[in-house]
Each structure stands twice: as C-alpha cells, then as structure tokens.
Design a protein around this motif. Structure first.
Motif, mmCIF file in Angstrom:
data_model
loop_
_atom_site.group_PDB
_atom_site.id
_atom_site.type_symbol
_atom_site.label_atom_id
_atom_site.label_comp_id
_atom_site.label_asym_id
_atom_site.label_seq_id
_atom_site.Cartn_x
_atom_site.Cartn_y
_atom_site.Cartn_z
ATOM 1 N N ALA A 35 46.399 45.468 9.151
ATOM 2 C CA ALA A 35 47.766 45.956 8.963
ATOM 3 C C ALA A 35 47.802 47.470 8.762
ATOM 4 N N GLU A 36 48.903 48.078 9.170
ATOM 5 C CA GLU A 36 49.072 49.518 9.023
ATOM 6 C C GLU A 36 48.875 49.904 7.556
ATOM 7 N N ASP A 37 49.518 49.173 6.683
ATOM 8 C CA ASP A 37 49.442 49.471 5.267
ATOM 9 C C ASP A 37 48.025 49.287 4.717
ATOM 10 N N GLY A 38 47.299 48.327 5.312
ATOM 11 C CA GLY A 38 45.917 48.115 4.890
ATOM 12 C C GLY A 38 45.076 49.353 5.171
ATOM 13 N N GLY A 39 45.337 49.992 6.301
ATOM 14 C CA GLY A 39 44.618 51.217 6.647
ATOM 15 C C GLY A 39 44.950 52.318 5.655
ATOM 16 N N TYR A 40 46.227 52.391 5.354
ATOM 17 C CA TYR A 40 46.710 53.403 4.410
ATOM 18 C C TYR A 40 46.005 53.254 3.057
ATOM 19 N N GLN A 41 45.946 52.023 2.596
ATOM 20 C CA GLN A 41 45.293 51.769 1.309
ATOM 21 C C GLN A 41 43.798 52.038 1.357
ATOM 22 N N ALA A 42 43.216 51.801 2.519
ATOM 23 C CA ALA A 42 41.776 52.038 2.642
ATOM 24 C C ALA A 42 41.454 53.506 2.382
ATOM 25 N N VAL A 43 42.374 54.380 2.773
ATOM 26 C CA VAL A 43 42.152 55.812 2.536
ATOM 27 C C VAL A 43 42.056 56.065 1.036
ATOM 28 N N GLU A 44 42.982 55.485 0.340
ATOM 29 C CA GLU A 44 42.988 55.621 -1.113
ATOM 30 C C GLU A 44 41.668 55.160 -1.719
ATOM 31 N N ARG A 45 41.253 53.977 -1.320
ATOM 32 C CA ARG A 45 40.055 53.383 -1.923
ATOM 33 C C ARG A 45 38.786 54.114 -1.532
ATOM 34 N N THR A 46 38.783 54.723 -0.346
ATOM 35 C CA THR A 46 37.548 55.375 0.094
ATOM 36 C C THR A 46 37.472 56.836 -0.332
ATOM 37 N N ARG A 47 38.559 57.355 -0.899
ATOM 38 C CA ARG A 47 38.568 58.782 -1.245
ATOM 39 C C ARG A 47 38.813 59.023 -2.723
ATOM 40 N N ARG A 48 38.305 58.147 -3.576
ATOM 41 C CA ARG A 48 38.431 58.366 -5.022
ATOM 42 C C ARG A 48 37.732 59.660 -5.388
ATOM 43 N N ASP A 49 36.596 59.850 -4.729
ATOM 44 C CA ASP A 49 35.837 61.073 -5.002
ATOM 45 C C ASP A 49 35.776 61.895 -3.713
ATOM 46 N N GLU A 50 36.618 62.900 -3.647
ATOM 47 C CA GLU A 50 36.768 63.661 -2.400
ATOM 48 C C GLU A 50 35.455 64.315 -1.963
ATOM 49 N N ALA A 51 34.617 64.647 -2.940
ATOM 50 C CA ALA A 51 33.362 65.341 -2.624
ATOM 51 C C ALA A 51 32.448 64.498 -1.741
ATOM 52 N N SER A 52 32.412 63.179 -2.016
ATOM 53 C CA SER A 52 31.528 62.326 -1.217
ATOM 54 C C SER A 52 32.328 61.428 -0.280
ATOM 55 N N ALA A 53 33.559 61.831 -0.010
ATOM 56 C CA ALA A 53 34.421 60.989 0.822
ATOM 57 C C ALA A 53 34.017 61.082 2.286
ATOM 58 N N PRO A 54 34.319 60.037 3.047
ATOM 59 C CA PRO A 54 33.958 60.005 4.468
ATOM 60 C C PRO A 54 34.598 61.162 5.246
ATOM 61 N N THR A 55 33.883 61.632 6.259
ATOM 62 C CA THR A 55 34.453 62.648 7.149
ATOM 63 C C THR A 55 34.827 62.008 8.486
ATOM 64 N N ALA A 56 34.598 60.705 8.573
ATOM 65 C CA ALA A 56 35.003 59.997 9.786
ATOM 66 C C ALA A 56 35.286 58.550 9.434
ATOM 67 N N TYR A 57 36.252 57.986 10.168
ATOM 68 C CA TYR A 57 36.625 56.582 9.953
ATOM 69 C C TYR A 57 36.570 55.841 11.269
ATOM 70 N N TYR A 58 36.018 54.652 11.202
ATOM 71 C CA TYR A 58 36.149 53.739 12.326
ATOM 72 C C TYR A 58 36.991 52.560 11.850
ATOM 73 N N ALA A 59 38.078 52.268 12.550
ATOM 74 C CA ALA A 59 38.958 51.163 12.155
ATOM 75 C C ALA A 59 38.932 50.065 13.209
ATOM 76 N N ALA A 60 38.937 48.822 12.758
ATOM 77 C CA ALA A 60 38.787 47.680 13.661
ATOM 78 C C ALA A 60 40.046 47.343 14.460
ATOM 79 N N ASN A 61 41.143 48.034 14.201
ATOM 80 C CA ASN A 61 42.254 48.021 15.166
ATOM 81 C C ASN A 61 43.061 49.316 15.033
ATOM 82 N N ASP A 62 43.958 49.526 15.967
ATOM 83 C CA ASP A 62 44.683 50.795 15.993
ATOM 84 C C ASP A 62 45.745 50.877 14.908
ATOM 85 N N LEU A 63 46.286 49.738 14.558
ATOM 86 C CA LEU A 63 47.324 49.729 13.545
ATOM 87 C C LEU A 63 46.761 50.273 12.225
ATOM 88 N N MET A 64 45.574 49.830 11.883
ATOM 89 C CA MET A 64 44.942 50.352 10.663
ATOM 90 C C MET A 64 44.621 51.829 10.820
#
Lengths: 336, 336
Positions: free
Chosen positions: B226-255
């Motif tokens: 879901a679109e919103d699921g992708g949005y939330q994933a950003v939140e969960r993966t960027r708690r610590d901006e210093a070690s946050a991902p610099t690239a994302y692969y998403a299993a569909n375009d909506l996410m």
DNA sequence: CTGAAAGCGCTTACAG
DNA sequence: CTGAAAGCGCTTACAG
C-alpha cells in the motif's frame, strides 16, 4: 468422480432422493438426509454442475466479452473496475462470470452471440457501445437477458442499461471551468465512434452554451484515448496561440497526461496559464505534478448495478428493463 | 431454440448425422452435409454447448479465482495484465475463462475446488501463493489440471508453475544500486506471508552479500503493497538519519510512491540524496517526477505461458508438469 | 456413409 | 416422504 448413482447405492436410496437432498428444496426425512450426506462424504461426491445445468436449463453464469487485442483496454482503470463490479455481485449472488476475448468490435457480438446461442451463460453484459457496430441489435434477436453498460443507440432505446451521467457531468466540468474565468475551453475526446465520446461532446456544447461562450471548431479534437493523442491535440489546438484554449477537458487521464506534456514542451505552465481536467481518476492522476483534477466515473458501481439488474431478470425469467444513471464526481487537484 | 432433433427432422436424417456434421470429424457425404447445414440455417440451430460438455466430459473452459474483496488488487497493474494474458491465449485456443470471486485467501481454494469438483472447468490457474494457506495442496487432491502462477511451496515442488525470476531480478537491482555507490540499501516488501515477497527478500540478501555489504535489520520493512505502507516504511527506516538507507527497493510501485512522499516530507531529495526503485512498472511510474525507475515484471507473458501449459495438458489428458521462469527487466528513469 | 441405441449425470412431474 | 420413469441435448461405439 462419483455420481449421484454411487451415492444412492451406498445410502440405499433411489438416485432421485440423492438429488433431492442436494437440490435443497424438497421434503426429506432427517434420517435419510443424514444417510445420504454421510454416503456423499465417504465418496467425496459433489453434484456435476454441467449435468445440472443441462437438466434445469440454467447455468448460473453470466457472460461478458473483452476486446483483449486492444492494449489500452488493460492500461485504463475502466477494465479492472468493471471486473470488480461484475465479480462482486456475481459472487454475492452465487453466479460465475464467463469471459471471452474478442479481436475487435465486430467480433464482440460474434463472441457474445456464441456464448448465448450455445447456452453457456444465462445472460450477458455488453460493455461497448459503438456507433458503427450494432452489437445490441444483433444480441437482442436472441431473447436471452442482456444489459448494456453505456447508453443504448437510438434504435434500441428500450434495452436495459446503466451508465454514468456522461453528458451532465461533462457539462458541469465545463461550467466549473467557465466559473474559474475560462472563456476558451477545448474538448479532447477519445474515439469519435464511441457513444460516450459523443455524449461528452454534447455535454461540452451544453456547458459552453450555458456559460454563453462561443465554440471554435478547432477546440474540439480527438486523441483516441492515447497519451500521444493528447499530445497531438495540443499541437492542433494551438496553431494560433492568441486564440488558443486556456483550459482543456480530456475524456480520459491518459490524454490529459499527453496534453500536460505538450503544454510543458511549449513552456506553458499548468495551472498558471492553462487549466486541465481529465476523466476516470486513474491511479496516476493523484501522483502527477501538478496533481490532475479528474472526473471520477463510478465504473465499479455501474458494473455492479448492471449485474444485479441482469441477475434479477434472469431469476424472474424475463428480459431486463429500465435503466440507471450514476453520478460522476469531479476530484479537484492542482491542475485547475 | 431448436435442437439437433429438429434439424434432423427437417433434413430427413438421423440426429446422430446432424451431430456428426457439427462435430467436424466424421465422414459425411457432401450432399447430406449440405442438407443438414441448410436445415440448421433455416432453424437457426446452434449446438448446445452444455449438452456437448456433459457428453464429452470437457467444457473448453478454464477457471481462475480472483480475490475481489481486496481493493488494492484492482488498482495494481498485476490484475489487468493477468487477465490479458489469460484471455489472449484462451481466445487463441478456443477456450473461455470462468472467473469466480473469493472473499479472502482461505476462500480462494474453496471456490477453485468448487469449480473443479462441479466440473465447470477443465483446469484451473492459481494465482496466489501464500505461505500460510495450502491452496495448491488442496487443489491437487483433485487430479484436475492445475498450473500455478508463482513459485510453488516447498512441499509441492512438482506442481507445474510459471513465474518471474523474482529472486534473481531483485538481486540484480541491489547490485545495480551498489554499483551506483550505495552501501545502505533498504528492502520494502509487501505482505511477508506471500511467497513473492519472500523470494525478493532472498534476492535482496543475495545482492547485498554479493556486493559485500552489511545488512541492518531495520532496513528490511514491509509496506503490505500500500502507498501508506511505503510512507510508514520511511519513518521506520529513518529513526537514525546517520545510518539511514541511501537507497530503497520497493516490491511494488505504490509503496515506492509512498516512500517518495515520505522522503519529500523530510526534505530529502530523490535522486539527489536517496535513490529509489519500484516494481511492476505501473502506468504512473513514468509520469511521476522524478520518473520512477521500476522493475518491469512480464505478468502478461507469464499468464499467457501458464495458460498454454494448462491447455496443452488438458488436451493431452495429463497433469501439467515443468515450469518456466520469465525475466524481469529494470526500466531506468530518474529516481536513481 | 448412415442409423439405432445407450449413455453423459442430473431433475422433476407423477404415483403412491 | 420416496421410487420409477422420462427427459435435458448432445456424442459415439456398434452394425450394416
């Protein structure tokens, strides 16, 4: 696969008794019902639906034909919404959906006719209304239940149908654009041979008249529902920039996207200099920048209503009648 | 509706003769063939397909079950492509497609079983492979032809299937991102209970290992398609901006679109600061800004191949076997 | 090449 | 409530 006969033997009853317990509506003593059910379970019996269909002359299936050769058909949101509506009510009412392909509009009624003539379905929903092919007429000669998604051609005004309020909805969009101060508004239709496109054109003309605006012939264009068609429409409608439209209404979002691209290439800002409204509120509309305002057409609800109407008629054993007009609604975003 | 009997009377032959001229494969003198055809034309006769099906025990129909209750199912490009592939080869080979709804993954095999058990179709294509529901197992107990779109669960490795190279394709995307210099790459899957998502996760891990990169547990997240699921994933993966991902692969375009929105809200530029790759190359991907790079999965071709495999087996009277892996291809746009 | 008969697997009006 | 029979509309092995 075991048959009713095997079960009958096992339960020591007559086959007709087995049939009765499975068909539901019949007086059966609880004792024999249990015996039959038990035997059926042991033998893993399920009644053969084809045999039943032949016997009762009803298949519990409705048919629909999809022009599978048109790629654009599967890219637009019309198709999935149509299927969703059909399936939803088929499921709810215990029917299945028999889908056939067709390789063009001529072939559509050939395929539909085949499904009906060979009794593979109890009724059919027809989705295309082309002005150049008399699908409805061909199909009506069989007196199998039929409902049309779309407006019927004039000579078949009495066929059952359900559709969106294409003409009114388009008129409202035009009035809305006029209210925003636009005086030169273009209409970019799809395929001029499809009846929706004609209805929308009428709505456009209604709206312009209502707002007291003149219409220049070059503001009316056709993009055949394709992105590139929209792009070309920009070219054709802006030969003379001085009298060029300041707003575009496109009969689907794909063409609206093409128009957006065309305008951008000419350095024209949307919505700063020109406004734009699409149709169908496809998934991409919300994610464009600017977000595309779009007329949302309730295709799923339309398909659902059509299916209900069809199944009602099938179960009453009559030809469906009457019609239904569902309202579209304009989703406002940033492109106006 | 006239029957074979009526035609026989009219043409003064035995009903079996009429049957023979319509079934095609039988020696019939040209004279009587003409007489029968003429009578059939006069009476507007077409053989009843249901009666024929009962007699020959073959329906010329294949079944498929669609989870019509999931809205997202109809929004994604998977569904229309699936239908396009199925229809295309059904049409080509003279079959029809029987579609049933289902109101959840549990119900899917119930509905499919019903179609098979009641002999409404000659075979079935199964589209969902969930790790938590043994659809394939249930269906195999009937020995009706079955082909799976997707990878089979381990316990049914010998079922026929066709799928995309999910694992390999995902690995390649990760390697591609690594080559572009990314060292912290996130994987945003859909529903962890679906087998595709698991395969893609394996591909992700393969790719990271191949590139010699460490994986942090918080870089693996699930957005349930879901679109919103992708949005939330950003939140969960960027708690610590210093070690946050610099690239994302998403299993569909909506996410991926949701991720884009999440990044934007945090003032993170794509592709300037973070790169993004989606999956399915949905229509919106090309029209986003930046254009979304996306892994295009050949669902239409997969469905077509599966249908061919199924019909081949039906016509040979055997269970389909073997499998096929079709290649996905990365469509590069501006988001990397 | 064509006919007569039995069968595919159910349902249902008719008796009892 | 249950049985026996005829029928739904085709196909096909068996004769000739």
């Amino acid at each position: 696969m075991s048959t009713i006969r095997d079960v009958a033997a096992q339960a020591e009853v007559h086959p007709s008794t087995v049939s009765r317990v499975f068909s539901g509506n019949a007086q059966i003593s609880e004792a024999t019902r249990q015996r039959v059910l038990e035997a059926a379970r042991e033998l893993n019996f399920q009644p053969n639906a084809i045999a039943r269909s032949l016997s009762v002359r009803r298949t519990k299936t409705i048919g629909v034909i999809v022009p599978h050769v048109f790629d654009g058909y599967f890219a637009d949101s019309f198709f999935p919404q149509l299927m969703a509506g059909l399936l939803e009510v088929c499921y709810e009412r215990g029917y299945r959906l028999l889908v056939g392909g067709c390789d063009g509009y001529q072939d559509e009624h050939i395929q539909a006719l085949d499904i009906l003539a060979t009794r593979q379905a109890d009724g059919i929903v027809v989705t295309s209304s082309r002005l150049d092919v008399d699908t409805v007429g061909e199909l009506r000669r069989h007196n199998t239940p039929l409902v049309l998604i779309g407006h019927p051609p004039a000579q078949h005004a009495d066929v059952a149908w359900v559709d969106a309020d294409n003409r009114t909805a388009t008129r409202r969009v035009i009035e809305y654009l006029a209210q925003k101060g636009h005086r030169r508004i273009a209409y970019v239709g799809g395929d001029p041979d499809s009846s929706v496109v004609k209805e929308r054109l009428e709505g456009y003309l209604d709206g312009m008249a209502q707002a007291g605006l003149d219409v220049q012939p070059e503001w009316i264009d056709y993009g055949y529902f394709a992105e590139d068609g929209g792009y070309q429409a920009v070219e054709r409608t802006r030969r003379d920039e001085a009298s060029a439209p300041t707003a575009y209404y496109a009969a689907n979002d794909l063409m609206a996207i093409g128009i957006l691209r065309g305008l951008r290439e000419r350095g024209i800002d949307v919505p700063g200099q020109v406004s734009l409204v699409g149709t169908n509120d496809s998934p991409e509309a919300a994610h464009l920048s600017p977000g595309l305002s779009s007329l949302r057409v309730p295709y799923r609800a339309i398909a659902a209503a059509a299916t209900h109407r069809l199944i009602d008629a099938i179960e009453k054993g009559e030809q469906p009648a009457g019609h239904e007009l569902l309202e579209s609604c304009l989703i406002e975003r940033e492109s106006v």
